[in-house]
Design a protein around this motif. Structure first.
Motif, PDB file in Angstrom:
ATOM      1  N   GLN A   1      -8.481  -3.173 -16.718  1.00  0.00           N
ATOM      2  CA  GLN A   1      -8.045  -1.898 -16.148  1.00  0.00           C
ATOM      3  C   GLN A   1      -7.306  -1.040 -17.174  1.00  0.00           C
ATOM      4  O   GLN A   1      -7.454   0.184 -17.193  1.00  0.00           O
ATOM      5  CB  GLN A   1      -7.144  -2.137 -14.936  1.00  0.00           C
TER       6      GLN A   1
ATOM      7  N   PRO B   1      -5.751  12.553  -7.221  1.00  0.00           N
ATOM      8  CA  PRO B   1      -6.996  12.165  -7.898  1.00  0.00           C
ATOM      9  C   PRO B   1      -6.940  12.226  -9.420  1.00  0.00           C
ATOM     10  O   PRO B   1      -7.705  11.523 -10.089  1.00  0.00           O
ATOM     11  CB  PRO B   1      -8.028  13.158  -7.339  1.00  0.00           C
TER      12      PRO B   1
ATOM     13  N   PRO C   1       0.812  -1.226   0.000  1.00  0.00           N
ATOM     14  CA  PRO C   1       0.000   0.000   0.000  1.00  0.00           C
ATOM     15  C   PRO C   1       0.841   1.270   0.000  1.00  0.00           C
ATOM     16  O   PRO C   1       0.548   2.224  -0.736  1.00  0.00           O
ATOM     17  CB  PRO C   1      -0.822  -0.147   1.289  1.00  0.00           C
TER      18      PRO C   1
ATOM     19  N   THR D   1      -3.787   1.448  -4.215  1.00  0.00           N
ATOM     20  CA  THR D   1      -4.286   2.274  -5.310  1.00  0.00           C
ATOM     21  C   THR D   1      -5.352   3.250  -4.820  1.00  0.00           C
ATOM     22  O   THR D   1      -5.355   4.430  -5.200  1.00  0.00           O
ATOM     23  CB  THR D   1      -4.857   1.379  -6.423  1.00  0.00           C
ATOM     24  N   GLU D   2      -6.251   2.781  -3.963  1.00  0.00           N
ATOM     25  CA  GLU D   2      -7.299   3.664  -3.438  1.00  0.00           C
ATOM     26  C   GLU D   2      -6.703   4.794  -2.602  1.00  0.00           C
ATOM     27  O   GLU D   2      -7.136   5.943  -2.694  1.00  0.00           O
ATOM     28  CB  GLU D   2      -8.295   2.847  -2.610  1.00  0.00           C
ATOM     29  N   ARG D   3      -5.676   4.482  -1.821  1.00  0.00           N
ATOM     30  CA  ARG D   3      -5.011   5.531  -1.025  1.00  0.00           C
ATOM     31  C   ARG D   3      -4.312   6.533  -1.933  1.00  0.00           C
ATOM     32  O   ARG D   3      -4.403   7.746  -1.728  1.00  0.00           O
ATOM     33  CB  ARG D   3      -3.983   4.902  -0.081  1.00  0.00           C
TER      34      ARG D   3
ATOM     35  N   LYS E   1      -4.923  -3.138  -4.357  1.00  0.00           N
ATOM     36  CA  LYS E   1      -6.173  -2.370  -4.447  1.00  0.00           C
ATOM     37  C   LYS E   1      -6.218  -1.296  -3.354  1.00  0.00           C
ATOM     38  O   LYS E   1      -6.575  -0.141  -3.611  1.00  0.00           O
ATOM     39  CB  LYS E   1      -7.374  -3.305  -4.322  1.00  0.00           C
ATOM     40  N   ASP E   2      -5.842  -1.680  -2.147  1.00  0.00           N
ATOM     41  CA  ASP E   2      -5.809  -0.733  -1.033  1.00  0.00           C
ATOM     42  C   ASP E   2      -4.833   0.402  -1.328  1.00  0.00           C
ATOM     43  O   ASP E   2      -5.140   1.588  -1.138  1.00  0.00           O
ATOM     44  CB  ASP E   2      -5.411  -1.479   0.246  1.00  0.00           C
TER      45      ASP E   2
ATOM     46  N   GLN F   1      -4.996   7.225  -5.002  1.00  0.00           N
ATOM     47  CA  GLN F   1      -5.970   7.983  -5.772  1.00  0.00           C
ATOM     48  C   GLN F   1      -6.536   9.147  -4.963  1.00  0.00           C
ATOM     49  O   GLN F   1      -6.866  10.205  -5.509  1.00  0.00           O
ATOM     50  CB  GLN F   1      -7.097   7.060  -6.228  1.00  0.00           C
ATOM     51  N   GLN F   2      -6.632   8.980  -3.637  1.00  0.00           N
ATOM     52  CA  GLN F   2      -7.081  10.074  -2.778  1.00  0.00           C
ATOM     53  C   GLN F   2      -6.052  11.203  -2.743  1.00  0.00           C
ATOM     54  O   GLN F   2      -6.409  12.379  -2.706  1.00  0.00           O
ATOM     55  CB  GLN F   2      -7.342   9.553  -1.364  1.00  0.00           C
TER      56      GLN F   2
ATOM     57  N   TRP G   1      -3.241  -1.528 -11.822  1.00  0.00           N
ATOM     58  CA  TRP G   1      -2.456  -2.543 -11.122  1.00  0.00           C
ATOM     59  C   TRP G   1      -2.879  -3.926 -11.604  1.00  0.00           C
ATOM     60  O   TRP G   1      -4.011  -4.134 -12.032  1.00  0.00           O
ATOM     61  CB  TRP G   1      -2.607  -2.432  -9.600  1.00  0.00           C
TER      62      TRP G   1
END
Length: 234
Positions: free
Chosen positions: A218, A113, A66, A105-107, A102-103, A109-110, A119
Motif C-alpha cells: 500500500q 476522494p 471505521p 478507508t473506503e468510507r 478496510k471498511d 475515501q468517498q 492502512w
C-alpha cells in the motif's frame, strides 16, 4: 509529502507532545519503516495515537475503527494540512481488524476522494516489525546475531508472538526487553527507531508476510498515486 500517522502508542509513532492538544512529531517504528519504503515522506510529518483522536475530533468516539479512520483523515486534512494518512494497528487476536480498517478507508475515501490513505495491521503486534530482522538488532547492539536469535523462542515465527500468550517467552514486549538487555539497553522508542533505521524492508517482508507485506504494498501504491497527482497538476 507530509503525512499524519495514526498508531497505538509512543514506541510505534513517537513520544507525545507535552501540549496535549498538539500532535507529536512522527517518530518510532512505523514512520521510520514507512520512510524506508517511501523516502519522500517528509521529516515534519506528525502523529497521533488512536486514543488521541477524540481530542481532535469527537466523531472518533463513535462506531469503532471505521469512524476513527474517517475522523483521522478529516484531522489530517483540515487541522494539519496533510495530503496523506497512514494508519496502523495491532491485530492482537482480532481477526476482524483488517476488515474494519478496510471498511473505514473506503468510507473515508468517498468523503475525501483526493486524500491518500494507507492502512496496516501488524500481526499480532507491531513489535514483530522490530523483531523480524534479528541481524539489524544485532548491528544496533553490536553483538553477534546468534546471541540475538537465542533470545527468540525456537521454531516460532515473529508474527505468532502474542502479548497475551500463556508462555512468557512468546510475549513480544518481554522478548524485546530481553534482547535490548544483551547490551544493557532498554526497550524504548529510541531503540526501536534505531533498529527500524537499519532494517532491510525486503527482509522484513519475508519475516512478516501477513502484516508488513500488504502494508509495504500500500505504501508503494501511495507513492505512485502521489507521483501521478503531480503529473496531472503540472
Amino acid at each position: 509529502m507530509k503525512v499524519l500517522f495514526v498508531g497505538e502508542g509512543r514506541h510505534d509513532i513517537g513520544d507525545p507532545n507535552p501540549n496535549a492538544f498538539s500532535p507529536r512529531l512522527a517518530r518510532g517504528t512505523i514512520p521510520t519503516l514507512a520512510k524506508r519504503v517511501i523516502p519522500e515522506i517528509s521529516s515534519d510529518s506528525v502523529a497521533i495515537a488512536w486514543t488521541e483522536l477524540r481530542r481532535f475530533n469527537p466523531a472518533a468516539k463513535k462506531r469503532g475503527y471505521p469512524a476513527k479512520v474517517a475522523a483521522a483523515v478529516l484531522v489530517a486534512q483540515r487541522r494539519f494540512g496533510c495530503p496523506a494518512t497512514i494508519l496502523v494497528t495491532d491485530r492482537d487476536g482480532d481477526m476482524c481488524r483488517s476488515a474494519q480498517l478496510k471498511d473505514g478507508t473506503e468510507r473515508a475515501q468517498q468523503l475525501f476522494p483526493q486524500h491518500r490513505i494507507v492502512w496496516g495491521v501488524a500481526i499480532e503486534s507491531v513489535e514483530a516489525w522490530t523483531l523480524g530482522v534479528p541481524d539489524c538488532i544485532a548491528a544496533e547492539l553490536d553483538v553477534e546475531v546468534d546471541a540475538v536469535r537465542r533470545c527468540y523462542p525456537a521454531g516460532v515465527a515473529v508474527e505468532a508472538l502474542f502479548e497475551r500468550s500463556g508462555k512468557e517467552d512468546h510475549r513480544p514486549k518481554r522478548l524485546l526487553e530481553r534482547v535490548a538487555n544483551l547490551k544493557h539497553r532498554s526497550d524504548s522508542t529510541e531503540f526501536r527507531q534505531a533498529v527500524a533505521e537499519r532494517t532491510d524492508t525486503s527482509a522484513l517482508e519475508m519475516a512478516c508476510p501477513e502484516g508488513f507485506v500488504p502494508f509495504a504494498h500500500q505504501l508503494r501504491e501511495l507513492l505512485i498515486k502521489g507521483t501521478d497527482s503531480k503529473r496531472e497538476s503540472s
